[in-house]
Scaffold this active site. Structure first.
Site, PDB file in Angstrom:
ATOM      1  N   LYS A   1       0.909  -1.252   0.043  1.00 16.65           N
ATOM      2  CA  LYS A   1      -0.040  -0.025  -0.110  1.00 16.65           C
ATOM      3  C   LYS A   1       1.025   1.247   0.116  1.00 16.65           C
ATOM      4  O   LYS A   1       1.806   1.174   0.477  1.00 16.65           O
ATOM      5  CB  LYS A   1      -0.855  -0.110   1.107  1.00 16.65           C
ATOM      6  CG  LYS A   1      -2.060   1.202   1.136  1.00 16.65           C
ATOM      7  CD  LYS A   1      -2.802   0.997   2.429  1.00 16.65           C
ATOM      8  CE  LYS A   1      -3.855   2.024   2.487  1.00 16.65           C
ATOM      9  NZ  LYS A   1      -5.063   1.818   3.569  1.00 16.65           N
TER      10      LYS A   1
ATOM     11  N   SER B   1      -9.471   1.916   2.701  1.00 20.16           N
ATOM     12  CA  SER B   1      -8.615   2.809   2.022  1.00 20.16           C
ATOM     13  C   SER B   1      -7.659   1.958   1.175  1.00 20.16           C
ATOM     14  O   SER B   1      -6.965   2.407   0.260  1.00 20.16           O
ATOM     15  CB  SER B   1      -8.121   3.860   2.651  1.00 20.16           C
ATOM     16  OG  SER B   1      -7.186   3.239   3.932  1.00 20.16           O
TER      17      SER B   1
ATOM     18  N   SER C   1     -10.285  -0.605   6.911  1.00 21.13           N
ATOM     19  CA  SER C   1      -9.311  -0.347   5.522  1.00 21.13           C
ATOM     20  C   SER C   1      -8.623  -1.449   4.974  1.00 21.13           C
ATOM     21  O   SER C   1      -8.301  -1.574   3.576  1.00 21.13           O
ATOM     22  CB  SER C   1      -8.334   0.904   5.746  1.00 21.13           C
ATOM     23  OG  SER C   1      -8.957   2.084   5.726  1.00 21.13           O
TER      24      SER C   1
END
Length: 524
Positions: free
Chosen positions: A75, A150, A174
């Protein structure tokens, strides 16, 4: 007598990583059947060389690591020494950390190859997969639907089969939401279980790093690498559901937690049936009556000072959170003043958030003890699978507001062929037990039908990582500049598809020549 030919020698690590990158480059931004997946913000130009180094080490007898040659995505809010960390924001373009985050160090040492950084909601604020620096992320099963966030790109990269394992982070769902929306699994660990150094420190009170994986056994292997105190023997125990008492959580505080959609209700019933078949005992109607459900700004207060300290470790393009807020490249929903205030220091609010989490944790654990429960079961999204708009029926706050471990996995597909996820939540430190229980549940469920990959686009297949990375950033820049306030502009699925088509068709853009919007690309 004719003997069968000997089995083919396994492909070199270099060949495997070349194939992985070829698949990503040809399909990640393909618009031949809809909006792009757009899981990756940047691909690693060094990945092939790193794979070749593993091959050379194996050739001289170096033992293979536990994740030898495993393609890994990271990420974009987690530090990597060989790729920038934009945290999904144009304000941090060119933000190049000088060292890997410790969890990345451990994964590389185990043999994993970082093939790229994944798209994410800007500053990890959101559950829609809308990146300022990279554009919109599409769902692996239906690119026009929400990918969750996210850690959107990490969930899609695994769900689509680009990589089997990805690093992400979780404040409120997330990790878990994008995992189950895209057919993958994830564990939100006990708070502070894993080293969060190198994770962009937004919402440090309840923020945690974690992994998204294609299945529970691989998730366990990855957790054993990033967790120095991980107990694999406990996490891989057979018969982990036999005799376990699992409570079906129906409410916390004043918030109902039951399904709001018939399809979601059917999948929750399926989870019940599978648990009982595996030997678990169900306790229906569990309520956490005094649970504090407030998830407010106190959980991100004080983040600015921690961000400033992180940016001071290397020559970052922005030296402070205040400078980021004044850059003109923040989400259009924020004003510079609101941006600065959001993460400003407020020791009282920080202590209030920590007290609230501690009280919720104690309440949940006392109820588990009182009812002799090993875990709680509930839907990740009360309305079931992903939809076009972000859900208002998410349950991420149960684990996040208590700092407790919760494992999310898809329990089945709904009538549209989309994954519906459930979570198993346990007491602090029960991470391994949850993994073992989820592995048994996943085994009972059987294989989940994977999503079809988008068709390969020959234009994209001809482009190397450098061009792919430039296209991704250009998409982010163009789409983000089209936004006005809450309106999504070119981040709407159909418009983002058209923008991507036009950009890929015109690539490389002549220096200084803007892309003309509204001009559809010719059919390939």
């Amino acid at each position: 007598m004719e003997f069968p030919p000997p089995p083919a020698a396994p492909a070199s690590c270099q060949a495997q990583i070349l194939q992985v990158l070829a698949t990503i480059t040809a399909r990640n931004l393909s618009t031949l059947q809809g909006p792009p997946l757009n899981a990756f913000l940047s691909l690693n130009p060094s990945a092939v060389d790193q794979a070749a180094a593993l091959d050379r080490a194996r050739a001289v007898g170096t033992p293979a690591g536990p994740l030898h040659c495993l393609p890994l995505a990271v990420k974009d809010n987690i530090d990597t020494v060989d790729l920038p960390s934009t945290v999904g924001s144009l304000a941090l373009l060119g933000n190049q950390p000088s060292a890997d985050a410790p969890m990345v160090v451990r994964l590389r040492a185990a043999g994993a190859i970082v093939v790229g950084k994944t798209n994410m909601d800007a500053f990890a604020f959101g559950i829609r997969g809308l990146s300022g620096s990279g554009g919109r992320v599409g769902n692996a099963y239906d690119q026009a639907l929400s990918s969750g966030g996210s850690s959107a790109g990490s969930g899609v990269a695994v769900g689509a089969g680009f990589v089997p394992l990805a690093l992400g982070s979780d404040n409120c769902g997330s990790l878990r939401i994008p995992a189950v929306y895209n057919g993958a699994v994830s564990l939100r660990p006990t708070q502070e279980r894993f080293d969060a150094t190198g994770l962009f420190p937004i919402g440090f009170v309840n923020g945690t790093p974690g992994l998204i994986a294609r299945d529970v056994p691989l998730l366990e292997r990855g957790l054993a690498v990033i967790g120095s105190d991980w107990r694999s023997q406990r996490a891989t125990a057979s018969g982990a559901l036999v005799g376990r008492r699992v409570g079906v959580l129906v409410a916390a505080g004043r918030e109902a937690l039951g399904p709001t959609d018939p399809q979601a209700a059917r999948q929750l019933d399926r989870a019940r049936q599978l648990l009982v078949t595996a030997g678990a005992e169900l306790v229906e109607g569990v309520r956490l009556a005094d649970f504090d459900t407030r998830l407010d700004g106190s959980f991100v207060k004080g983040s600015a000072a921690r961000i400033d300290a992180l940016l001071a470790r290397y020559p970052a393009p922005r030296r402070s959170w205040s400078e980021i807020c004044g850059s003109g490249r923040i989400p259009p929903e924020w004003s510079p003043a609101e941006c600065r205030s959001l993460f400003s220091s407020d020791p009282l609010a920080e202590r209030r958030a920590l007290r609230r989490m501690a009280a919720n944790r104690q309440l949940v654990q006392e109820q588990l003890r009182r009812q002799r429960l090993d875990a709680l079961l509930y839907l990740t999204d009360r309305q079931g699978a992903a939809r076009a708009q972000p859900s208002s029926r998410l349950t991420c706050w149960v684990a996040s507001l208590a700092g407790l471990p919760a494992l999310a996995l898809p329990i089945g597909l709904d009538g549209r062929g989309l994954p519906v996820g459930v979570e198993l939540l346990g007491p602090a430190g029960a991470d391994e037990q949850l993994v073992a229980m989820a592995a048994q549940l996943e085994q009972r469920r059987g294989p989940l039908s994977p999503p079809p990959l988008p068709p390969a686009d020959p234009r994209l297949a001809a482009l190397g990582p450098t061009d792919q990375n430039r296209i991704a950033l250009t998409l982010g820049w163009l789409a983000d500049s089209s936004r006005r306030g809450a309106a999504l502009g070119d981040l709407e699925p159909a418009r983002f598809r058209a923008l991507t088509q036009a950009l890929v068709h015109r690539w490389p853009l002549p220096w200084g020549q803007p892309l003309e919007r509204g001009t559809p690309a010719p059919a390939p």
